[in-house]
Design a protein around this motif. Structure first.
Motif, mmCIF file in Angstrom:
data_model
loop_
_atom_site.group_PDB
_atom_site.id
_atom_site.type_symbol
_atom_site.label_atom_id
_atom_site.label_comp_id
_atom_site.label_asym_id
_atom_site.label_seq_id
_atom_site.Cartn_x
_atom_site.Cartn_y
_atom_site.Cartn_z
ATOM 1 N N ASN A 119 45.833 42.988 33.702
ATOM 2 C CA ASN A 119 46.461 41.744 33.225
ATOM 3 C C ASN A 119 47.373 42.001 32.025
ATOM 4 N N MET A 120 47.027 43.032 31.245
ATOM 5 C CA MET A 120 47.845 43.398 30.082
ATOM 6 C C MET A 120 49.008 44.315 30.476
ATOM 7 N N LYS A 121 49.077 44.664 31.772
ATOM 8 C CA LYS A 121 50.116 45.546 32.320
ATOM 9 C C LYS A 121 50.002 46.977 31.790
ATOM 10 N N GLU A 122 48.797 47.348 31.378
ATOM 11 C CA GLU A 122 48.540 48.734 30.957
ATOM 12 C C GLU A 122 47.913 49.460 32.153
ATOM 13 N N TYR A 123 48.770 49.764 33.120
ATOM 14 C CA TYR A 123 48.281 50.202 34.427
ATOM 15 C C TYR A 123 47.629 51.590 34.419
ATOM 16 N N THR A 124 48.113 52.489 33.593
ATOM 17 C CA THR A 124 47.534 53.843 33.548
ATOM 18 C C THR A 124 46.085 53.790 33.078
ATOM 19 N N LYS A 125 45.851 53.055 31.987
ATOM 20 C CA LYS A 125 44.483 52.894 31.477
ATOM 21 C C LYS A 125 43.624 52.130 32.482
ATOM 22 N N ALA A 126 44.232 51.111 33.092
ATOM 23 C CA ALA A 126 43.504 50.296 34.076
ATOM 24 C C ALA A 126 43.005 51.162 35.222
ATOM 25 N N LYS A 127 43.873 52.034 35.739
ATOM 26 C CA LYS A 127 43.498 52.895 36.871
ATOM 27 C C LYS A 127 42.367 53.846 36.482
ATOM 28 N N TYR A 128 42.391 54.318 35.246
ATOM 29 C CA TYR A 128 41.342 55.230 34.770
ATOM 30 C C TYR A 128 39.965 54.551 34.862
ATOM 31 N N TYR A 129 39.874 53.325 34.333
ATOM 32 C CA TYR A 129 38.589 52.618 34.326
ATOM 33 C C TYR A 129 38.169 52.163 35.732
ATOM 34 N N LEU A 130 39.145 51.773 36.533
ATOM 35 C CA LEU A 130 38.812 51.318 37.892
ATOM 36 C C LEU A 130 38.352 52.476 38.773
ATOM 37 N N GLU A 131 38.921 53.658 38.565
ATOM 38 C CA GLU A 131 38.447 54.840 39.293
ATOM 39 C C GLU A 131 37.033 55.210 38.843
ATOM 40 N N LEU A 132 36.773 55.069 37.536
ATOM 41 C CA LEU A 132 35.419 55.292 37.019
ATOM 42 C C LEU A 132 34.427 54.357 37.710
ATOM 43 N N SER A 133 34.811 53.094 37.811
ATOM 44 C CA SER A 133 33.952 52.098 38.444
ATOM 45 C C SER A 133 33.690 52.445 39.907
ATOM 46 N N LEU A 134 34.757 52.791 40.607
ATOM 47 C CA LEU A 134 34.668 53.104 42.039
ATOM 48 C C LEU A 134 33.757 54.302 42.296
ATOM 49 N N ASN A 135 33.841 55.296 41.401
ATOM 50 C CA ASN A 135 33.076 56.537 41.591
ATOM 51 C C ASN A 135 31.663 56.469 41.017
ATOM 52 N N THR A 136 31.379 55.402 40.261
ATOM 53 C CA THR A 136 30.065 55.283 39.607
ATOM 54 C C THR A 136 29.105 54.411 40.389
ATOM 55 N N THR A 137 29.617 53.324 40.966
ATOM 56 C CA THR A 137 28.732 52.320 41.568
ATOM 57 C C THR A 137 28.109 52.748 42.892
ATOM 58 N N SER A 138 26.905 52.237 43.122
ATOM 59 C CA SER A 138 26.259 52.401 44.431
ATOM 60 C C SER A 138 26.054 51.038 45.090
ATOM 61 N N ASN A 139 26.645 49.998 44.446
ATOM 62 C CA ASN A 139 26.539 48.629 44.953
ATOM 63 C C ASN A 139 27.748 48.304 45.825
ATOM 64 N N THR A 140 27.496 47.804 47.026
ATOM 65 C CA THR A 140 28.568 47.559 48.004
ATOM 66 C C THR A 140 29.608 46.578 47.496
ATOM 67 N N MET A 141 29.153 45.444 46.924
ATOM 68 C CA MET A 141 30.092 44.420 46.445
ATOM 69 C C MET A 141 30.915 44.924 45.271
ATOM 70 N N ASP A 142 30.261 45.663 44.370
ATOM 71 C CA ASP A 142 30.978 46.218 43.214
ATOM 72 C C ASP A 142 32.009 47.244 43.661
ATOM 73 N N TYR A 143 31.668 48.004 44.717
ATOM 74 C CA TYR A 143 32.606 48.988 45.262
ATOM 75 C C TYR A 143 33.846 48.278 45.823
ATOM 76 N N ALA A 144 33.622 47.207 46.586
ATOM 77 C CA ALA A 144 34.740 46.459 47.176
ATOM 78 C C ALA A 144 35.630 45.879 46.082
ATOM 79 N N ARG A 145 35.004 45.371 45.028
ATOM 80 C CA ARG A 145 35.761 44.774 43.921
ATOM 81 C C ARG A 145 36.617 45.826 43.212
ATOM 82 N N ALA A 146 36.009 46.979 42.926
ATOM 83 C CA ALA A 146 36.739 48.052 42.244
ATOM 84 C C ALA A 146 37.861 48.600 43.125
ATOM 85 N N LEU A 147 37.586 48.725 44.422
ATOM 86 C CA LEU A 147 38.593 49.217 45.366
ATOM 87 C C LEU A 147 39.811 48.294 45.394
#
Length: 325
Positions: A119-147
């Motif tokens: 939302n802040m248009k800081e896409y590089t930082k955003a991608k870093y955290y979203l990839e962390l989320s995607l690779n960390t979670t074992s919850n199906t809904m959280d995975y879909a959200r991060a993806l």
């Protein structure tokens, strides 16, 4: 239990914990009150109550305190995001991570930070955290959200990185789980994606979002869907606009009522507590007066008894002296 009733009883519990000197109990009551306020749209009130709760969570080495600090900072982060105070939201989410060890919980917070940074248009930082989320979670809904969120951040930073495949994959995961709320999020994302590519597809997903948001009685999602339909369906623009206005007015009124209700509940409890304190003070004053009176009576009785003893002894001594002559 109604939310306002829950808020009322948490407020009562908070005051009872204060009397017992239970700081963790006070904090937990305040955290729950703050979450209720945020969920009802009283975002400033939710942050204010959470800040009050933080004062009672000083021992951050305690496992229970850590868990409550995480919940508390998360509430302030969510409220700040709704108020578009994105820097504050990031700060609160970072604090939440400090006190959270659970892998899936951390994945949720990584996702939320990534969403705010997008939302802040800081896409590089955003991608870093979203990839962390995607690779960390074992919850199906959280995975879909991060993806979905990661694909959106990539697409916004590079229009050649087409996210459609991942958007549809996230929708499929949500659809198979029958999670309508999460499906709504996919409908919103897909409507936005098609808005400059295929108006009919964009309108179709906006209509799906509007239909499901009515089904789950979510006025905020209804407003978002109607905004899309106003822009996409020129033939029915006025119908959607009027509906939008009616729902928006209802939301504003409901939020205003909730805010006033929470303030009144706090005020009523404070007034009751004040009256109880005043009554206790009066009772104490009456008890002190009675004690003082009893002390005077006891003192007079003691003086009288001592006097009688002294008089009796003196009389005996006098009689003894007289008999000895």
């Amino acid at each position: 239990m109604k939310i306002d009733s829950a808020y009322y009883f948490y407020n009562l519990a908070k005051d009872d914990y204060k009397k017992m000197g239970d700081s963790l109990g006070i904090a937990q009551s305040l955290i729950n009150m703050g979450i209720i306020q945020t969920n009802r749209g009283d975002f400033y009130g939710g942050i204010e109550t959470s800040l009050e709760a933080e004062k009672y969570l000083r021992n951050d080495n305690d496992i229970n305190v850590k868990a409550n600090l995480a919940r508390n900072f998360n509430n302030m982060a969510i409220a700040s995001s709704f108020l578009y105070n994105y820097n504050d939201a990031i700060k609160f989410y970072q604090n939440t991570l400090k006190y959270t060890k659970d892998k899936n919980d951390r994945a949720v917070y990584y996702n939320n930070i990534g969403k705010v940074l997008t939302n802040m248009k800081e896409y590089t930082k955003a991608k870093y955290y979203l990839e962390l989320s995607l690779n960390t979670t074992s919850n199906t809904m959280d995975y879909a959200r991060a993806l979905s969120n990661l694909s959106a951040a990539k697409y916004l930073s590079d229009k050649n990185d087409d996210p459609l495949k991942d958007y549809l994959r996230a929708l499929d995961i949500r659809y198979r789980s029958k999670n309508i709320t999460e499906m709504n999020s996919s409908y919103a994302t897909l409507s936005d994606y098609y808005s400059d590519k295929d108006i009919d597809s964009a309108k179709l997903y906006a209509e799906k979002m509007y239909s499901t948001s009515k089904q789950i009685k979510n006025p905020e999602d209804q407003l978002q869907a109607l905004q899309k339909l106003i822009n996409l369906d020129k033939n029915n623009y006025l119908k959607y606009f009027n509906t939008f206005q009616n729902i928006n007015d209802s939301v504003i009124i409901a939020r205003g009522k909730a805010k006033n209700q929470f303030a009144l509940i706090k005020s009523d409890i404070d007034k009751t507590e004040s009256k109880n304190i005043e009554l206790q003070a009066k009772n104490l004053e009456a008890e002190n007066k009675l004690l003082y009176r009893n002390m005077i009576v006891a003192s007079l009785l003691l003086t009288l008894i001592i006097g009688v003893i002294w008089y009796t002894k003196r009389k005996k001594d006098f009689k003894k002296k007289k008999n000895s002559k």
